[in-house]
Design an enzyme around this catalytic site. Structure first.
Site, short mmCIF file in Angstrom:
data_model
loop_
_atom_site.label_atom_id
_atom_site.label_comp_id
_atom_site.label_asym_id
_atom_site.label_seq_id
_atom_site.Cartn_x
_atom_site.Cartn_y
_atom_site.Cartn_z
CB THR A 78 -0.90 0.05 1.25
OG1 THR A 78 -0.08 0.20 2.41
CG2 THR A 78 -1.76 -1.20 1.39
CG HIS A 79 0.52 4.37 1.33
ND1 HIS A 79 -0.23 5.54 1.24
CD2 HIS A 79 -0.13 3.59 2.24
CE1 HIS A 79 -1.25 5.47 2.07
NE2 HIS A 79 -1.23 4.29 2.67
CB SER A 134 18.71 0.90 -25.23
OG SER A 134 19.57 1.98 -25.51
CD GLU A 188 8.36 1.87 -21.12
OE1 GLU A 188 8.60 2.79 -21.92
OE2 GLU A 188 9.25 1.18 -20.59
#
Ligand code: ARG
Length: 459
Positions: free
Chosen positions: A155-156, A277, A290
């Site tokens: 959580t958080h 990349s 993404e």
């Protein structure tokens, strides 16, 4: 070129205005629905004696021929036509002459376009629902394989309590089940026929709207002709449903990206869904996730775009409404594309249960269980909670975790601690014991999986 609507105006516009006005580039994808709708319209007009049997036959055969030729690619679209409706009528008239010009009796492009869009989108609903189901299956299979794989639940984004990876994935399955439900609910209101509303006021011909609706597989007809031609709620509802579904995919994408990061290393996405990349050879980027996260913004934009188009429109049809199609088509295309790449990506994802377990071990995520232990020994929860907090602080000071802190030290805090404590705060016990309905225990995850499979099988 002279227009089908040339009446009191000459029907000739500036070529730039003509291009601006035209929608054939994006509405031609509804050619099937447009022709099916016209075949039903001809049948209804014939049944009501508005057209002769012979005219009805010629019309339906010729329309079927146009459909066949378009599907085969032997008939090319004439992009100088304003829209797909104009093109089909023009081609019909080219093939059969004056009879072709009778088809548009007792209808208008206003009810025609509303009809086509509803027919097109109800098929999209089915396709998107089917693709969503394949994603549910992939997620449920992974959940089954990992119903006992322990990870930290957050959580958080702070380690909170141990959960199984299967339980975590099933949370997404529940979201997707609601998406399915919303799609089918939205389809109910979509599957109402507007044809026969004509331009806005209905018609003086003795038509049979219900017959036409039935021929086209609609559940009912719109009961107010002005609403029938002006209503785009069904497109907005679909865009809302798709926005919510994309929001779900985006949240999962975010987690996949985190989990695939070097810091987490909870999962490895297969090479087929990972990019490198151009300058950093070590990179394995979760580009697909993404992109799904990014495309979510695009679908939200489609929803906002159409809401904004509609908000100031007086009744009934206004040309602004031509702007409905690109947004809703774009959203459907985007969601389908996302689902098509998401499902195999998840099905082939490797789960690093060793890393997940390691992460679960070091974050004091069994501190609640330590408190619960004391509660079971008679201490009120608030006191137990406080004591556990002090013990965690002590562990941090000593470089220990709850599992390794010696019993003597525990006893300094409370005489209630005994040897059995270690079994109780073992992460596996913590997960196994969360047997409350909907909890993370293996039994509960199995129950969730069984539920989802029944729902899918009964569909
Ligand atoms: N191309 C139009 C649209 O997509 C069809 C309806 C046109 N109706 C009209 N009265 N101009 O909305």
């Amino acid at each position: 070129m002279s227009k089908m609507w040339a009446g009191i105006t000459a029907g000739i516009t500036d070529p730039v205005a003509d291009d601006f006005n035209s929608s054939i580039r994006f509405d031609s994808r509804m050619f099937r629905q447009d022709i099916q709708g016209s075949i039903a319209h001809a049948a209804m007009l014939t049944a009501r004696g508005i057209l002769t049997e012979r005219e009805g036959k010629v019309l339906s055969e010729s329309l079927a021929g146009i459909l066949k030729d378009l599907e085969a690619g032997s008939l090319r679209l004439d992009l100088s036509c304003e829209d797909i409706h104009t093109f089909v009528e023009q081609e019909l008239t080219r093939r059969i002459g004056d009879t072709g010009k009778k088809l548009h009796t007792a209808r208008s492009r206003n009810d025609q376009v509303a009809l086509d869009l509803r027919m097109y989108l109800r098929e999209e609903c089915d396709e998107i629902a089917a693709l969503t189901k394949t994603l549910i299956v992939a997620l449920t299979n992974q959940a089954e394989a990992h119903k006992a794989s322990i990870m930290p639940g957050y959580t958080h984004l702070q380690r909170a309590q141990p959960v199984s990876f299967g339980h975590h994935l099933m949370a997404y399955v529940m979201m997707l089940l609601r998406d399915l439900d919303r799609i089918s609910d939205c389809k109910k209101r979509m599957n109402i026929s507007p044809i026969g509303c004509c331009a806005l006021a209905g018609t003086t011909y003795d038509t049979d709207r219900r017959m036409e609706a039935e021929l086209l597989g609609f559940d009912d007809i719109s009961l107010n002709s002005m609403d029938g031609v002006s209503d785009r709620d069904f497109a907005l509802e679909l865009l809302s449903v798709l926005s919510i579904e994309m929001m779900h995919l985006s949240r999962l994408s975010e987690e996949l990206i985190l989990w695939a990061s070097w810091e987490f290393q909870f999962i490895e996405l297969s090479d087929a869904y990972t990019t490198g990349s151009s300058i950093m050879p070590q990179k394995r980027n979760a580009d697909m996730a993404e992109l799904v996260r990014g495309k979510t913004g695009r679908v939200f934009g489609d929803l906002m775009g159409l809401l904004t188009v509609l908000k100031g429109l007086p009744l009934a049809y206004n040309k602004d409404m031509q702007e409905d199609k690109e947004s809703v088509f774009d959203a459907c295309d985007t969601v389908k594309m996302c689902l098509k790449v998401f499902t195999p990506m998840l099905a082939t994802m490797k789960v690093r249960t060793d890393n997940m377990f390691r992460a679960a071990q070091t974050g004091f995520i069994n501190a609640t269980d330590l408190a619960d232990y004391l509660v079971r020994k008679g201490l009120p929860f608030r006191n137990a909670y406080k004591l556990s907090g002090q013990i965690v602080a002590r562990c941090l000071a000593e470089g220990q975790v709850l599992e390794t802190l010696p019993l003597e030290i525990y006893r300094e805090f409370s005489p209630l601690f005994d040897e059995d404590l270690y079994g109780e705060i073992d992460l596996k016990t913590c997960v196994r014991k969360r047997i409350s309905e909907g909890g993370t225990s293996e039994a509960s995850v199995e129950k969730q999986i069984a539920y989802v499979r029944t729902v899918l099988n009964n569909d």
